[in-house]
Scaffold this motif. Structure first.
Motif, PDB file in Angstrom:
ATOM      1  N   TYR A  68       0.932  -1.275   0.047  1.00  0.00           N
ATOM      2  CA  TYR A  68      -0.078   0.026   0.066  1.00  0.00           C
ATOM      3  C   TYR A  68       0.841   1.261  -0.137  1.00  0.00           C
TER       4      TYR A  68
ATOM      5  N   SER B 174       0.802   3.979  -3.121  1.00  0.00           N
ATOM      6  CA  SER B 174       0.382   5.450  -2.927  1.00  0.00           C
ATOM      7  C   SER B 174       1.407   6.351  -3.493  1.00  0.00           C
TER       8      SER B 174
ATOM      9  N   GLU C  70       0.615   8.937  -6.458  1.00  0.00           N
ATOM     10  CA  GLU C  70       0.845  10.547  -6.296  1.00  0.00           C
ATOM     11  C   GLU C  70       1.985  10.946  -6.963  1.00  0.00           C
TER      12      GLU C  70
ATOM     13  N   ARG D  40      -6.889  -0.131  -4.959  1.00  0.00           N
ATOM     14  CA  ARG D  40      -8.562  -0.008  -4.853  1.00  0.00           C
ATOM     15  C   ARG D  40      -8.646   0.810  -3.482  1.00  0.00           C
ATOM     16  N   LYS D  41      -7.981   0.527  -2.458  1.00  0.00           N
ATOM     17  CA  LYS D  41      -7.899   1.142  -1.209  1.00  0.00           C
ATOM     18  C   LYS D  41      -7.551   2.599  -1.211  1.00  0.00           C
ATOM     19  N   TRP D  42      -6.360   2.654  -2.173  1.00  0.00           N
ATOM     20  CA  TRP D  42      -6.024   4.271  -2.330  1.00  0.00           C
ATOM     21  C   TRP D  42      -7.108   5.154  -3.020  1.00  0.00           C
ATOM     22  N   CYS D  43      -7.716   4.565  -3.997  1.00  0.00           N
ATOM     23  CA  CYS D  43      -8.812   5.317  -4.797  1.00  0.00           C
ATOM     24  C   CYS D  43      -9.942   5.533  -3.987  1.00  0.00           C
ATOM     25  N   LEU D  44     -10.270   4.668  -2.885  1.00  0.00           N
ATOM     26  CA  LEU D  44     -11.512   4.812  -2.275  1.00  0.00           C
ATOM     27  C   LEU D  44     -11.154   5.707  -0.996  1.00  0.00           C
ATOM     28  N   ARG D  45     -10.268   5.767  -0.341  1.00  0.00           N
ATOM     29  CA  ARG D  45      -9.709   6.764   0.443  1.00  0.00           C
ATOM     30  C   ARG D  45      -9.811   8.170  -0.128  1.00  0.00           C
ATOM     31  N   ARG D  46      -9.317   8.426  -1.366  1.00  0.00           N
ATOM     32  CA  ARG D  46      -9.330   9.738  -1.989  1.00  0.00           C
ATOM     33  C   ARG D  46     -10.810   9.950  -2.915  1.00  0.00           C
ATOM     34  N   ARG D  47     -11.623   9.108  -3.147  1.00  0.00           N
ATOM     35  CA  ARG D  47     -12.784   9.294  -3.693  1.00  0.00           C
ATOM     36  C   ARG D  47     -12.295   9.627  -5.144  1.00  0.00           C
TER      37      ARG D  47
END
Length: 345
Positions: free
Chosen positions: A61, A65, A69, A89-96
């Motif tokens: 992760y 990230s 970025e 997927r986790k990165w995208c969901l956290r940043r919408r």
């Protein structure tokens, strides 16, 4: 547009997923887009359980990230459901941040072939994984119907292509084996159902092009078959083109790029009437589909190679790449839609 593609499957793996993603990336760059591939070679990895040839990223992760970025993508496509796919997927969901996914492999069926995990459990996990995507891309209508029957949403079609300048009719004398020559190309693994091919009572010679965890056992069990290992580029195309029939025993593929490659070489296909072949093979024209694989192989030998070639010529990678591009969910476009919706509210 800056496009990030995140995949757990990448070189040196040799399979349809890697071929599809690498060719698509090249096509996108030709169209003027900036493409960044995030793949396992950029991470510490560990061997995939039961399939050590596949390496999975270990706790990726933080690095995912950083890479995303630094690149600053306009669109993100998550191609696989492994550790890298989960991290992106986790990165995208956290940043919408909107993203798309694709479904390349019938993972639940592959798992069940090795471990007795119910299909419903595996499909529930995958349904959750893909549910957050703006769109999930699949290769065929049959795959779309299957996933929709399992409760998947926002399914769209992303077809495949073939390099008809590489895969083309060639001199049959390249393979000096008793004819007819029936060939399989792909991973030599339990989920590919290769033994169903090797058991067939067929005249001539069976050739296996590829490698994998089941090779040693199958090579020992079927000593008359010719196991030639992985082949690439011109050598691969020459092996395929020198064959008389291409036998595809898999029941779990979502497409099967090798089917198009065989047809482009003027080699008809014999396969089961299952997801993948039923959308790629034109029955009685470019191949034969039959639950009796022997009957399919013998019937395919009688088909016109020119019809196979003609079908392949209509399936280009450029068309497939433009289709992929049209399905992406760029951040700017998504934000504009959201802003317009707010303004009209």
């Amino acid at each position: 547009m800056k496009i990030a593609i995140v995949t757990d499957a990448w070189r040196p793996q040799t399979n349809g997923v890697v071929k599809t993603l690498s060719t698509t990336a090249e096509g996108l760059r030709t169209l003027g887009h900036d493409v960044r591939i995030i793949e396992p070679n950029q991470f510490k990895t560990f061997p995939c359980p039961t399939y050590p040839e596949i390496r999975l990223a270990w706790l990726p992760y933080g690095r995912v990230s950083q890479l995303l970025e630094e690149f600053g993508p306009d669109a993100i496509h998550i191609a696989t459901e492994g550790t890298l796919g989960a991290a992106a997927r986790k990165w995208c969901l956290r940043r919408r941040f909107p993203f798309t996914t694709s479904y390349h492999t019938q993972f639940p069926e592959y798992v069940r072939a090795r471990v007795p995990i119910p299909l419903a459990v595996s499909y529930a996990h995958l349904r959750r994984f893909h549910s957050a995507a703006a769109r999930t891309m699949v290769a065929t209508p049959a795959m779309q119907r299957l996933l929709e029957s399992r409760g998947f949403k926002n399914i769209v079609r992303w077809t495949r292509g073939v390099d008809v300048s590489l895969f083309k009719p060639r001199d049959k004398s390249f393979l000096d084996f008793p004819r007819p020559i029936a060939t399989y190309v792909g991973r030599v693994a339990v989920e590919k159902n290769i033994e169903a091919f090797l058991k067939l009572d067929l005249p001539g010679t069976k050739v296996i092009v590829g490698d994998g965890p089941a090779r040693a056992e199958l090579e020992s069990k079927y000593p008359t078959a010719k196991f030639v290992g992985f082949k690439y580029g011109e050598e691969l195309a020459s092996h395929v083109a020198a064959s008389d029939v291409f036998v595809f025993p898999s029941r779990t593929d979502t497409f099967g790029l090798v089917l198009l490659e065989a047809m482009a070489c003027g080699v008809p296909v014999a396969a089961y009437p299952v997801t993948g072949p039923i959308d790629v093979v034109t029955q009685g024209v470019t191949g034969e589909l039959n639950e009796d694989l022997r009957a399919a192989a013998l019937a395919a030998l009688k088909l016109d190679p020119n019809q196979c070639r003609a079908y392949a010529l209509a399936n280009t990678w450029e068309t497939a790449t433009r289709q992929f591009l049209s399905h992406l969910a760029p951040r700017a476009a998504t934000a504009a839609v959201a802003e317009s919706a707010l303004d009209s509210a």
